[in-house]
Write a protein that holds these residues in place. Structure first.
Motif, PDB file in Angstrom:
ATOM      1  N   GLY A   1      -6.641  12.975 -26.121  1.00  0.00           N
ATOM      2  CA  GLY A   1      -7.472  14.153 -25.980  1.00  0.00           C
ATOM      3  C   GLY A   1      -7.931  14.381 -24.545  1.00  0.00           C
ATOM      4  N   TYR A   2      -7.313  13.721 -23.565  1.00  0.00           N
ATOM      5  CA  TYR A   2      -7.671  13.962 -22.166  1.00  0.00           C
ATOM      6  C   TYR A   2      -6.771  15.035 -21.587  1.00  0.00           C
ATOM      7  CZ  TYR A   2      -9.902   9.353 -22.558  1.00  0.00           C
ATOM      8  OH  TYR A   2     -10.663   8.294 -22.949  1.00  0.00           O
ATOM      9  N   GLU A   3      -7.377  15.917 -20.794  1.00  0.00           N
ATOM     10  CA  GLU A   3      -6.619  17.023 -20.219  1.00  0.00           C
ATOM     11  C   GLU A   3      -5.820  16.593 -18.997  1.00  0.00           C
ATOM     12  OE1 GLU A   3      -6.600  20.281 -21.174  1.00  0.00           O
ATOM     13  OE2 GLU A   3      -8.084  20.210 -22.784  1.00  0.00           O
ATOM     14  N   GLN A   4      -6.428  15.689 -18.226  1.00  0.00           N
ATOM     15  CA  GLN A   4      -5.829  15.388 -16.921  1.00  0.00           C
ATOM     16  C   GLN A   4      -5.716  13.894 -16.681  1.00  0.00           C
ATOM     17  OE1 GLN A   4      -8.181  17.153 -13.900  1.00  0.00           O
ATOM     18  NE2 GLN A   4      -7.125  19.121 -14.070  1.00  0.00           N
ATOM     19  N   PHE A   5      -4.702  13.540 -15.913  1.00  0.00           N
ATOM     20  CA  PHE A   5      -4.592  12.145 -15.502  1.00  0.00           C
ATOM     21  C   PHE A   5      -5.603  11.853 -14.425  1.00  0.00           C
ATOM     22  CE2 PHE A   5      -0.321  12.516 -17.333  1.00  0.00           C
ATOM     23  CZ  PHE A   5      -0.373  11.400 -18.147  1.00  0.00           C
ATOM     24  N   ARG A   6      -6.065  10.644 -14.419  1.00  0.00           N
ATOM     25  CA  ARG A   6      -6.899  10.241 -13.290  1.00  0.00           C
ATOM     26  C   ARG A   6      -5.994   9.749 -12.178  1.00  0.00           C
ATOM     27  NH1 ARG A   6     -11.600   6.839 -16.207  1.00  0.00           N
ATOM     28  NH2 ARG A   6     -12.866   8.558 -16.965  1.00  0.00           N
ATOM     29  N   THR A   7      -6.579   9.606 -10.993  1.00  0.00           N
ATOM     30  CA  THR A   7      -5.804   9.195  -9.827  1.00  0.00           C
ATOM     31  C   THR A   7      -4.923   8.002 -10.152  1.00  0.00           C
ATOM     32  OG1 THR A   7      -7.749   9.768  -8.572  1.00  0.00           O
ATOM     33  CG2 THR A   7      -5.991   8.620  -7.389  1.00  0.00           C
ATOM     34  N   GLY A   8      -3.634   8.136  -9.845  1.00  0.00           N
ATOM     35  CA  GLY A   8      -2.742   6.984  -9.947  1.00  0.00           C
ATOM     36  C   GLY A   8      -2.052   6.823 -11.285  1.00  0.00           C
ATOM     37  N   GLN A   9      -2.665   7.286 -12.359  1.00  0.00           N
ATOM     38  CA  GLN A   9      -2.069   7.065 -13.680  1.00  0.00           C
ATOM     39  C   GLN A   9      -0.669   7.671 -13.782  1.00  0.00           C
ATOM     40  OE1 GLN A   9      -5.169   8.688 -16.222  1.00  0.00           O
ATOM     41  NE2 GLN A   9      -5.824   6.640 -16.856  1.00  0.00           N
ATOM     42  N   LEU A  10      -0.549   8.919 -13.350  1.00  0.00           N
ATOM     43  CA  LEU A  10       0.729   9.606 -13.487  1.00  0.00           C
ATOM     44  C   LEU A  10       1.814   8.909 -12.663  1.00  0.00           C
ATOM     45  CD1 LEU A  10       2.205  12.011 -14.696  1.00  0.00           C
ATOM     46  CD2 LEU A  10       1.615  13.311 -12.660  1.00  0.00           C
TER      47      LEU A  10
ATOM     48  N   THR B   1     -11.472  -0.723 -10.891  1.00  0.00           N
ATOM     49  CA  THR B   1     -11.963  -1.098 -12.216  1.00  0.00           C
ATOM     50  C   THR B   1     -12.468   0.120 -12.962  1.00  0.00           C
ATOM     51  OG1 THR B   1     -14.059  -1.565 -11.156  1.00  0.00           O
ATOM     52  CG2 THR B   1     -12.673  -3.432 -11.641  1.00  0.00           C
ATOM     53  N   GLY B   2     -12.132   0.169 -14.226  1.00  0.00           N
ATOM     54  CA  GLY B   2     -12.704   1.191 -15.097  1.00  0.00           C
ATOM     55  C   GLY B   2     -12.117   2.571 -14.966  1.00  0.00           C
ATOM     56  N   THR B   3     -10.968   2.702 -14.311  1.00  0.00           N
ATOM     57  CA  THR B   3     -10.448   4.050 -14.153  1.00  0.00           C
ATOM     58  C   THR B   3      -9.325   4.360 -15.129  1.00  0.00           C
ATOM     59  OG1 THR B   3      -9.084   3.215 -12.368  1.00  0.00           O
ATOM     60  CG2 THR B   3     -11.088   4.372 -11.762  1.00  0.00           C
ATOM     61  N   GLY B   4      -8.916   3.392 -15.942  1.00  0.00           N
ATOM     62  CA  GLY B   4      -7.946   3.734 -16.975  1.00  0.00           C
ATOM     63  C   GLY B   4      -6.564   3.140 -16.805  1.00  0.00           C
ATOM     64  N   LYS B   5      -6.520   1.852 -16.550  1.00  0.00           N
ATOM     65  CA  LYS B   5      -5.223   1.186 -16.429  1.00  0.00           C
ATOM     66  C   LYS B   5      -4.517   1.092 -17.774  1.00  0.00           C
ATOM     67  CE  LYS B   5      -7.077  -2.252 -14.004  1.00  0.00           C
ATOM     68  NZ  LYS B   5      -8.268  -1.649 -13.375  1.00  0.00           N
ATOM     69  N   SER B   6      -5.300   0.951 -18.838  1.00  0.00           N
ATOM     70  CA  SER B   6      -4.676   0.761 -20.160  1.00  0.00           C
ATOM     71  C   SER B   6      -3.726   1.896 -20.526  1.00  0.00           C
ATOM     72  CB  SER B   6      -5.749   0.645 -21.241  1.00  0.00           C
ATOM     73  OG  SER B   6      -6.823  -0.128 -20.796  1.00  0.00           O
ATOM     74  N   VAL B   7      -4.085   3.095 -20.137  1.00  0.00           N
ATOM     75  CA  VAL B   7      -3.245   4.255 -20.453  1.00  0.00           C
ATOM     76  C   VAL B   7      -1.824   4.048 -19.931  1.00  0.00           C
ATOM     77  CG1 VAL B   7      -2.912   6.707 -19.951  1.00  0.00           C
ATOM     78  CG2 VAL B   7      -5.178   5.858 -20.535  1.00  0.00           C
TER      79      VAL B   7
ATOM     80  N   VAL C   1     -15.842  -4.841 -20.203  1.00  0.00           N
ATOM     81  CA  VAL C   1     -16.935  -4.141 -20.876  1.00  0.00           C
ATOM     82  C   VAL C   1     -16.942  -2.687 -20.416  1.00  0.00           C
ATOM     83  CG1 VAL C   1     -19.417  -3.953 -21.142  1.00  0.00           C
ATOM     84  CG2 VAL C   1     -18.345  -6.187 -21.113  1.00  0.00           C
ATOM     85  N   ASP C   2     -16.737  -1.792 -21.345  1.00  0.00           N
ATOM     86  CA  ASP C   2     -16.562  -0.397 -20.970  1.00  0.00           C
ATOM     87  C   ASP C   2     -17.743   0.442 -21.447  1.00  0.00           C
ATOM     88  OD1 ASP C   2     -15.290   1.832 -19.922  1.00  0.00           O
ATOM     89  OD2 ASP C   2     -14.166   2.235 -21.745  1.00  0.00           O
ATOM     90  N   LYS C   3     -18.893   0.259 -20.789  1.00  0.00           N
ATOM     91  CA  LYS C   3     -20.068   1.066 -21.102  1.00  0.00           C
ATOM     92  C   LYS C   3     -20.245   2.024 -19.948  1.00  0.00           C
ATOM     93  CE  LYS C   3     -25.099   0.518 -21.790  1.00  0.00           C
ATOM     94  NZ  LYS C   3     -25.330   1.398 -22.947  1.00  0.00           N
TER      95      LYS C   3
ATOM     96  N   GLY D   1     -21.737   2.661 -13.284  1.00  0.00           N
ATOM     97  CA  GLY D   1     -21.376   4.037 -12.991  1.00  0.00           C
ATOM     98  C   GLY D   1     -19.991   4.468 -13.394  1.00  0.00           C
ATOM     99  N   ARG D   2     -19.507   4.024 -14.531  1.00  0.00           N
ATOM    100  CA  ARG D   2     -18.181   4.445 -14.954  1.00  0.00           C
ATOM    101  C   ARG D   2     -18.152   5.923 -15.324  1.00  0.00           C
ATOM    102  NH1 ARG D   2     -14.506   0.271 -17.735  1.00  0.00           N
ATOM    103  NH2 ARG D   2     -14.500  -1.307 -16.127  1.00  0.00           N
ATOM    104  N   ASP D   3     -19.315   6.495 -15.556  1.00  0.00           N
ATOM    105  CA  ASP D   3     -19.381   7.922 -15.849  1.00  0.00           C
ATOM    106  C   ASP D   3     -19.357   8.763 -14.572  1.00  0.00           C
ATOM    107  OD1 ASP D   3     -21.833   7.264 -14.825  1.00  0.00           O
ATOM    108  OD2 ASP D   3     -22.996   7.873 -16.588  1.00  0.00           O
TER     109      ASP D   3
END
Ligand SMILES: Nc1ncnc2c1ncn2[C@@H]1O[C@H](COP(=O)(O)OP(=O)(O)OP(=O)(O)O)[C@@H](O)[C@H]1O
Ligand SMILES: [Mg+2]
Ligand SMILES: [Zn+2]
Lengths: 506, 332
Positions: free
Chosen positions: A14-23, A41-47, A295-297, A323-325
Motif C-alpha cells: 500500500g505504499y505509493e513511492q519507493f524510499r531512497t535506494g529501494q528501487l 537504519t529504519g528506511t525499509g531494507k526488508s522491502v 525495533v520498529d516504533k 525519529g523513524r517517522d
C-alpha cells in the motif's frame, strides 16, 4: 521494470513511492546480480527482498541474526495475508522445526538464523530448492571489523557455494568502506553491484553533556525526561544499572511508565516489554544493547546514552531507533570522566586470554589422548575453563580454519596445534587493538568542538546532509525551546473489573 | 513474603526428621516416591509442585536465612493451593486461558496482528482448534468467559484478582511481566508465580466441582484423552497407524476397511486439525493451486474443480485442499 516494481509495492504494502535506494537495489536484484545495499537504519531494507519473494517463483532465503525480529516479521507478513513464509531458528521447538524443514518447498520466503545453517540436514534440504535469492541481512555482522562479529556468519561463503551460488543480496545499515570490502570478501569474493546510501539522519540532533558523578548524571537524566515527555530509550552497558535506574525513574516520575529490558530476561518477558513499548503502554525503556536492532516504533523521540557505546557503529545503530517517522528527535550522551574504564573492560572480556586459550588446548589435547575426539559442547567446556560463550565461538571458528576441528571431531597434529597457538595470540591482539581504536574514535567524537554530525559520519561517508532542525550542541543548538508534545500515556489506573470488561468487550 | 511463609509452614512438621532439601523437592514437584510420601505423611499435599520453576540456589539461601533467623518476615497468609490434585494441569490450563483470552480480545476488534503470549505449540494448536470449531460462537465465548471469570475473581482477595487480570494480554493491551507485577502490587518478584498458581488452583477446584456452572472454563481443563473427543474413534485408530508410518493401503488391509474409508478419516482429521497430517498427502503449493481454483470458480464441487484443473489432481487431493482451506482462514 520500474513500473512493475512500483505496482507491486502498492499492491503488497500500500505504499505509493519507493524510499531512497529501494528501487535501485531492487532493480539490481531482479536482474540476478549480486548486490550490496547500505541503507540507513529504519528506511525499509526488508522491502528489497520481500518484493522479489512476492513477485517471482523460487525461494528467497534470508539469513538474519535477530531472532525476535525474525519472528516478528513472519507474524506480520502472515497477518498481511502472506502465508508462505516461515522462520527457522532456535526458538522453534523440535516438532515445528521438523514441520518446516520437511516442507521447505512450500514457502517462498524463509528466514534462517546463521546457527541453523550449520546443520547439514537442513543444507541438504535447501539444496533441493530453487533459490532465487540468498539474503544476508545485517551483513556487517560478517566482518570482524564490524561491530557485531558473529562467527557463524563467517561460514556463509561456503553455504552459498554449496547451494549452487544463487544471487546474493547483502544488506546493512552501518558499514564503513573497510567493512563493505570485508563483506564482499567473506561472502566469497563476489562481484557485487554496490548501492551505498548516506546513513546520516537529518532529523536527529546530537547533544553531549559532561557530568561529574553518577548523582549529577541521574539528575540531568531526570530533568531531560521531564522536559521531553516522550517515548525514550536509555542505553546502559550493564544489566544491573538498567534495572536500578529504571526503579529510580519509576519513583521520581510515577506518571511516566518505565521498564527495563536486557538479555538476561526470559524470552517471554522480553517480548512483553517490547510489545508494551510499541503499544504505548511504556514511555521509557532502560536497556542494554540487546534492545534495539529491529525495533520498529516510529515515534521514539529521545535516545539517552547513560553509558558510552564501544564504537560509532553501535552508537549510530542505537540512535537510529529515534525519529523513524521523520520528525525531529534527539540523542543525548551523558558521560562522566570515569566512564571510559567500562568499555575498555568490556572489550577485554569479549576476547579470550592467552592463558585460557592454552588451558583450553591442553584440555582438548587430554581428551584426544583419552580417545575422546568428539568436540565437547560449550556447557562442558565451561566447567573446566573460564571462558565466555562468545570467546568459545570465536576460538571454535579459528580451530576449524586451522583444521583442528572438522565436522565436530578433533584432529590432532602436533605442528598444526602449535602453529595455532602461536597465531591465535596475534589475532586476539590485533582484534583488541582494533576495538580500542574504535573506542578512541568514539572518544574523539565526545570531545570534539566541531559539528558532531560531521565527525560522527566521517569514517562512513564523505559528506553529510544539513540538519532539518537542530543540529548539535557544538553548532550552538539547545533544547531550551523544545516544544513538548505530551503523548497521552494510557494508564491503567482502572481496577481489574474494568480491565476485564475492556479486554472481553463486555 | 509468601514463599518464606510457605517454607516456615512446611518446616514445622518436617523439621527434625527431614532435610530442608525435601521441602524444595516438594515445592518443585519432584516425582519421587520419597517426595510423594513426605507430602502425605506431613500433611503437605496441597503444596506439592506449586513452584516448578523455583531455583535451587534461591531456595537454599532463603531457607538457610530463615532457619538461622537471619531474616524476619511478616507472616503472609497462605492462599488456596491444591498441588497434589492440580499441579500437572496448572500450566496447560493457564496458558490455554491466556492465549484464548488474547485471541478473543483481538478477534473482537478484527485484529489479526498480535504476538501470541506463548510459544508452546500444543497450546497454540489447542486454541486454533477451538477457534475453528467455535468460529460462529466466539461472541458467546467472550461473554460467558467474562461472566465465569468475573464470578470466580470476585471471591478472591482484590490483590490476587488484580494480579491475575493484569497479566492478561489482549487487544492493544499487553500483560505485565512478573517483575512489573511485583512493583505494582508491592510484592517480592519470587512470590508472583505463587499467587498466580494459587489462582489457577482455585479456578480448577471450582470449575471441576461445579461443572454445570462453568461450562466454558470447563472445556479448558485438559481431558486425559483429548484427541478422541474431537475425532471419531475409528479415525483416531487410523491416525495412530499413520503416525507409526504405515501407508494407506497397509492401514486399509490391517483394519479390513476400504482405502476410501481411510481417506475419509484423513480428510476428517485434516478438517479438524489442519496441516499436521496433511503434508504427507498434499504439498502446500498444490493445495494453494486447488484452493485458488475453488475460489475463482466459486465452487466446492469436486467434479468441477477436477475438470477446471484438467484432471491434474485426484479427488482425494482436492478434498484435502478444501479441508485445509478451512485451516488457512484462521492461520493469521
Ligand atoms: N517505500 C516505503 N514507503 C513507506 N514506508 C515504508 C517503505 N518501505 C518501508 N517502509 C516502512 O519502513 C519501516 C522500516 O522498514 P524496515 O524494518 O524494513 O527497515 P530496515 O531498513 O530493515 O531497518 P533496520 O535497520 O532497523 O533493520 C517499516 O515499517 C516499513 O513498512
Ligand atoms: Mg531490517
Ligand atoms: Zn552540528
Amino acid at each position: 521494470m520500474k513500473t512493475d516494481l512500483q505496482q507491486a509495492l502498492l499492491k503488497y504494502y500500500g505504499y505509493e513511492q519507493f524510499r531512497t535506494g529501494q528501487l535501485e537495489i531492487l532493480e539490481s536484484v531482479m536482474q540476478n546480480r549480486h548486490t550490496l545495499g547500505v541503507l540507513p537504519t529504519g528506511t525499509g531494507k526488508s522491502v528489497c527482498y520481500q518484493l522479489p519473494a512476492f513477485m517471482r517463483s523460487g525461494q528467497v532465503i534470508v539469513v538474519s541474526p535477530l531472532l525476535s525480529l525474525m519472528e516478528d516479521q513472519v507474524k506480520q507478513l502472515r497477518a498481511k495475508g502472506f502465508k508462505r513464509v516461515a522462520a527457522l531458528n532456535s526458538f522453534l521447538n523440535y516438532e515445528d522445526k521438523q514441520q518446516v524443514t520437511r516442507n521447505l518447498a512450500s514457502y517462498d520466503l524463509l528466514y534462517v538464523s546463521p546457527e541453523m545453517l550449520q546443520n547439514d540436514y537442513l543444507i541438504s534440504r535447501l539444496m533441493q530448492l530453487k533459490i532465487q535469492l540468498f539474503v544476508v541481512d545485517e551483513a556487517h555482522c560478517i566482518s570482524q571489523w564490524g561491530k557485531e562479529f558473529r562467527t557463524d556468519y563467517l561460514r556463509l561463503a561456503e553455504v552459498i557455494r554449496t547451494l549452487g551460488s544463487p544471487p546474493v543480496l547483502a544488506l546493512t545499515g552501518t558499514a564503513t568502506p573497510e567493512v563493505q570490502t570485508d563483506i564482499q570478501h567473506l561472502l566469497g569474493d563476489l562481484e557485487m553491484e554496490k548501492h551505498i546510501y548516506p546513513m546520516d539522519r537529518p532529523n536527529i540532533a546530537y547533544f553531549v553533556q559532561e557530568v561529574q558523578d553518577q548523582q549529577e548524571k541521574n539528575e540531568t537524566m531526570l530533568a531531560l525526561l521531564r522536559k521531553m515527555q516522550a517515548p525514550t530509550i536509555i542505553y546502559f552497558s550493564s544489566r544491573n544499572m538498567a534495572e536500578s535506574v529504571a526503579a529510580l525513574i519509576r519513583i521520581n516520575m510515577p506518571d511516566m511508565a518505565c521498564a527495563y529490558y536486557h538479555g538476561g530476561m526470559e524470552n517471554e518477558d522480553r517480548i512483553l516489554i517490547q510489545q508494551q513499548f510499541l503499544a504505548g503502554q511504556l514511555q521509557i525503556i532502560c536497556c542494554t544493547s540487546a534492545f534495539g536492532m529491529g525495533v520498529d516504533k516510529e515515534d521514539v523521540r529521545l535516545i539517552i546514552h547513560y553509558h558510552l557505546p564501544n564504537d560509532k557503529e553501535s552508537f549510530i545503530q542505537e540512535v537510529g531507533r529515534a525519529g523513524r517517522d521523520g520528525k525531529e528527535s534527539v540523542s543525548v550522551v551523558l558521560y562522566s570522566p570515569g566512564d571510559w574504564q567500562i568499555p575498555v573492560h568490556l572489550i577485554e572480556q569479549d576476547l579470550p586470554e592467552q592463558s585460557s586459550i592454552q588451558q583450553l588446548m591442553r584440555h582438548l589435547y587430554q581428551r584426544v589422548q583419552a580417545g575422546m575426539t568428539d568436540l565437547p559442547a560449550y556447557e562442558l567446556i565451561v566447567q573446566h575453563i573460564p571462558i565466555g560463550e562468545t570467546q568459545w565461538r570465536f576460538l571454535l571458528y579459528q580451530m576449524e580454519k586451522h583444521d583442528i576441528v572438522k565436522g565436530n571431531q578433533l584432529q590432532y597434529n602436533a605442528q598444526t596445534w602449535k602453529d595455532f597457538l602461536e597465531q591465535i595470540e596475534n589475532l586476539v591482539g590485533e582484534r583488541k587493538k582494533h576495538k580500542l581504536v574504535q573506542l578512541q574514535r568514539m572518544k574523539e567524537w565526545i570531545y570534539t568542538d566541531t559539528c558532531r554530525r560531521r565527525i560522527l559520519f566521517a569514517h562512513f561517508q564523505r559528506t553529510v546532509r544539513p540538519a532539518s532542525g537542530r543540529c548539535c550542541d557544538n553548532c550552538g543548538d539547545t533544547l531550551k525551546d523544545w516544544e513538548t508534545v505530551p503523548v497521552s500515556a494510557q494508564h491503567d489506573a482502572a481496577g481489574w473489573r474494568e480491565q476485564l470488561r475492556f479486554l472481553l468487550q463486555q | 513474603m509468601l514463599l518464606a511463609s510457605i517454607i516456615l509452614h512446611a518446616v514445622q512438621p518436617i523439621r527434625n526428621e527431614r532435610s530442608t532439601a525435601s521441602i524444595y523437592h516438594l515445592l518443585q514437584g519432584k516425582r519421587s516416591a520419597q517426595t510423594l510420601q513426605d507430602a502425605h505423611m506431613y500433611g503437605l499435599t496441597n503444596l506439592f509442585g506449586i513452584y516448578p520453576k523455583l531455583s535451587r540456589d534461591l531456595f537454599d539461601k532463603l531457607a538457610a536465612d530463615l532457619l538461622e533467623n537471619k531474616i524476619q518476615v511478616n507472616k503472609t497468609p497462605i492462599p488456596y493451593f491444591n498441588g497434589m490434585a492440580y499441579q500437572s494441569q496448572t500450566d496447560a490450563f493457564l496458558y490455554r486461558l491466556l492465549l484464548l483470552l488474547q485471541m478473543l480480545s483481538n478477534q473482537a476488534h478484527g485484529e489479526k496482528r498480535y504476538i501470541p503470549v506463548t510459544d508452546q505449540g500444543q497450546v497454540q494448536y489447542w486454541v486454533k482448534q477451538l477457534y475453528r470449531q467455535e468460529l460462529t460462537q466466539l461472541g458467546n465465548w467472550r461473554s460467558s468467559l467474562y461472566e465465569e471469570l468475573y464470578g470466580l475473581l470476585e471471591n478472591l482477595p482484590e490483590e490476587q484478582a488484580g494480579l491475575f487480570v493484569d497479566r492478561i494480554s489482549g487487544y492493544q493491551h499487553i500483560g505485565l511481566t512478573a517483575a512489573q507485577l511485583a512493583v505494582k502490587y508491592d510484592l517480592q518478584e519470587i512470590d508472583v508465580p505463587l499467587y498466580q498458581t494459587s489462582t489457577i488452583h482455585y479456578f480448577l477446584n471450582q470449575v471441576s466441582a461445579n461443572k454445570a456452572l462453568f461450562p466454558y472454563l470447563g472445556t479448558l481443563i485438559e481431558q486425559p484423552k483429548q484427541q478422541s473427543n474431537t475425532i471419531t474413534s475409528t479415525a483416531h485408530k487410523t491416525r495412530m497407524m499413520l503416525e507409526r508410518g504405515l501407508t494407506l493401503d497397509q492401514i486399509a488391509a490391517a483394519r479390513g476397511l476400504s482405502e476410501n474409508t481411510i481417506k475419509d478419516h484423513i480428510v476428517e482429521m485434516t478438517w479438524l486439525e489442519g496441516r499436521r497430517l496433511a503434508s504427507r498427502f498434499i504439498g502446500e503449493a498444490d493445495a494453494a493451486v486447488i484452493m485458488d481454483c475453488a475460489e475463482k470458480t466459486d465452487t466446492n464441487k469436486l467434479k468441477h474443480i477436477h475438470a477446471a484443473l484438467n484432471g491434474k489432481y485426484n479427488y482425494f487431493q482436492i478434498r484435502m485442499a478444501l479441508a485445509l482451506r478451512n485451516e488457512q482462514e484462521v492461520e493469521a
